[in-house]
Design an enzyme around this catalytic site. Structure first.
Site, PDB file in Angstrom:
ATOM      1  N   GLU A   1       0.853  -1.105  -0.036  1.00 42.53           N
ATOM      2  CA  GLU A   1       0.132  -0.181   0.017  1.00 42.53           C
ATOM      3  C   GLU A   1       1.631   1.556  -0.609  1.00 42.53           C
ATOM      4  O   GLU A   1       2.142   0.931   0.442  1.00 42.53           O
ATOM      5  CB  GLU A   1      -0.937  -0.264   0.986  1.00 42.53           C
ATOM      6  CG  GLU A   1      -2.394  -1.785   1.128  1.00 42.53           C
ATOM      7  CD  GLU A   1      -3.307  -0.912   1.836  1.00 42.53           C
ATOM      8  OE1 GLU A   1      -2.950  -0.709   3.185  1.00 42.53           O
ATOM      9  OE2 GLU A   1      -3.790  -2.240   1.613  1.00 42.53           O
TER      10      GLU A   1
ATOM     11  N   CYS B   1      -2.570  -4.892  -5.336  1.00 42.59           N
ATOM     12  CA  CYS B   1      -2.863  -5.300  -4.674  1.00 42.59           C
ATOM     13  C   CYS B   1      -1.437  -7.003  -5.093  1.00 42.59           C
ATOM     14  O   CYS B   1      -0.691  -6.974  -5.468  1.00 42.59           O
ATOM     15  CB  CYS B   1      -3.518  -6.550  -5.698  1.00 42.59           C
ATOM     16  SG  CYS B   1      -5.197  -4.729  -5.257  1.00 42.59           S
TER      17      CYS B   1
ATOM     18  N   GLU C   1      -1.951  -9.939  -5.829  1.00 44.64           N
ATOM     19  CA  GLU C   1      -2.104 -11.000  -7.208  1.00 44.64           C
ATOM     20  C   GLU C   1      -1.502 -10.140  -8.151  1.00 44.64           C
ATOM     21  O   GLU C   1       0.006 -10.454  -9.254  1.00 44.64           O
ATOM     22  CB  GLU C   1      -3.781 -11.230  -7.635  1.00 44.64           C
ATOM     23  CG  GLU C   1      -3.982 -12.108  -6.602  1.00 44.64           C
ATOM     24  CD  GLU C   1      -5.196 -11.105  -5.980  1.00 44.64           C
ATOM     25  OE1 GLU C   1      -4.653 -10.225  -5.092  1.00 44.64           O
ATOM     26  OE2 GLU C   1      -5.977 -11.237  -5.128  1.00 44.64           O
TER      27      GLU C   1
ATOM     28  N   CYS D   1      -9.731  -8.858  -6.856  1.00 47.11           N
ATOM     29  CA  CYS D   1     -10.646  -7.927  -7.699  1.00 47.11           C
ATOM     30  C   CYS D   1     -10.553  -7.622  -8.911  1.00 47.11           C
ATOM     31  O   CYS D   1      -9.848  -8.294  -9.609  1.00 47.11           O
ATOM     32  CB  CYS D   1      -9.920  -6.324  -6.651  1.00 47.11           C
ATOM     33  SG  CYS D   1      -8.197  -5.182  -7.701  1.00 47.11           S
TER      34      CYS D   1
ATOM     35  N   CYS E   1      -7.218  -7.021 -11.003  1.00 44.67           N
ATOM     36  CA  CYS E   1      -6.422  -8.323 -10.904  1.00 44.67           C
ATOM     37  C   CYS E   1      -7.044  -9.545 -11.718  1.00 44.67           C
ATOM     38  O   CYS E   1      -6.574 -10.243 -12.068  1.00 44.67           O
ATOM     39  CB  CYS E   1      -6.441  -8.749  -9.551  1.00 44.67           C
ATOM     40  SG  CYS E   1      -5.542  -7.855  -8.557  1.00 44.67           S
TER      41      CYS E   1
HETATM   42  N1  THU Z   1      -6.534  -6.848  -2.114  1.00 44.65           N
HETATM   43  C1  THU Z   1      -5.559  -7.105  -2.653  1.00 44.65           C
HETATM   44  O1  THU Z   1      -4.324  -7.249  -2.049  1.00 44.65           O
HETATM   45  N2  THU Z   1      -6.048  -9.056  -3.208  1.00 44.65           N
HETATM   46  C2  THU Z   1      -7.749  -8.475  -3.750  1.00 44.65           C
HETATM   47  O2  THU Z   1      -7.758  -9.342  -4.327  1.00 44.65           O
HETATM   48  C3  THU Z   1      -8.007  -7.585  -3.038  1.00 44.65           C
HETATM   49  C4  THU Z   1      -7.590  -6.693  -2.441  1.00 44.65           C
HETATM   50  C5  THU Z   1      -5.592  -5.512  -1.834  1.00 44.65           C
HETATM   51  C6  THU Z   1      -5.518  -3.999  -1.717  1.00 44.65           C
HETATM   52  C7  THU Z   1      -5.691  -3.399  -0.494  1.00 44.65           C
HETATM   53  O3  THU Z   1      -3.757  -3.165  -0.039  1.00 44.65           O
HETATM   54  C8  THU Z   1      -6.636  -4.406   0.473  1.00 44.65           C
HETATM   55  O4  THU Z   1      -6.312  -5.768   0.203  1.00 44.65           O
HETATM   56  C9  THU Z   1      -7.707  -3.755   1.125  1.00 44.65           C
HETATM   57  O5  THU Z   1      -8.134  -3.110  -0.558  1.00 44.65           O
END
Ligand code: THU
Length: 161
Positions: free
Chosen positions: A64, A73, A75, A112, A115
């Site tokens: 982040e 993310c 993935e 998401c 991704c």
């Molecule tokens: N996030 C992921 O890394 N992968 C997902 O499949 C869903 C969301 C992360 C993004 C963000 O850093 C945190 O989870 C909350 O949304």
């Protein structure tokens, strides 16, 4: 006029103890990896671990940023690493899991939308499906045979022609 239906099948395994060994190992690695995710803003740690056809295992976590949209993310950080370390290598299986700093992790999450688009791009790039193993730190595990199943009507290279 014609009505069409989109459907896909996936497997639900009651918990990780019922997985085949390779999948159980991959998921175990992903579960351990959530501790190194950098998620100070959402406090939602996500980890993904890929088994490549060449035998390598590559890992990714969400990263982040104080400027929120800059974050990436798990993935997509994993796909970027694979595309750099082992370009065009087939991804056989990708395990994805999560651990909130507060709260439960007892059901699968799925990638998401952004991704999903990246996963489908990678499948098209190497012409091979990515098998997804989705789970929390405990509870049921979903196995999805190809990321494409999660993104009907995906926009892809062919649409640019
Ligand atoms: N996030 C992921 O890394 N992968 C997902 O499949 C869903 C969301 C992360 C993004 C963000 O850093 C945190 O989870 C909350 O949304």
């Amino acid at each position: 006029m014609k009505e069409k239906t989109y459907q896909f099948s996936y497997t639900v395994v009651e918990d990780s103890s019922a997985l085949e060994q390779n999948d159980a190992n991959l998921l175990e690695e992903a579960r351990a990896l959530t501790s190194v995710a950098y998620a100070p803003y959402s406090r939602f740690h996500v980890a993904s671990v890929a088994q490549l056809a060449n035998g390598q295992i590559v890992k990714g976590t969400n990263q982040e940023n104080a400027s929120f949209p800059v974050g990436i993310c798990a993935e997509r950080s994993l796909l970027a690493a694979i595309g750099t370390l082992y370009p065009n290598e087939i991804i056989e299986t990708m395990a994805i899991t999560y651990q909130p700093q507060e709260g439960e992790s007892n059901r699968p999450i799925s990638p998401c939308g952004m991704c999903r688009q990246s996963l489908v791009e990678y499948e098209n790039r190497v012409k091979h499906p990515i098998r997804l193993v989705l789970a929390g730190s405990e509870g049921p595990v979903y196995i999805i045979e190809t990321a494409k199943d999660l993104l009907p009507f995906a926009f892809s290279e062919g649409d640019l022609k």
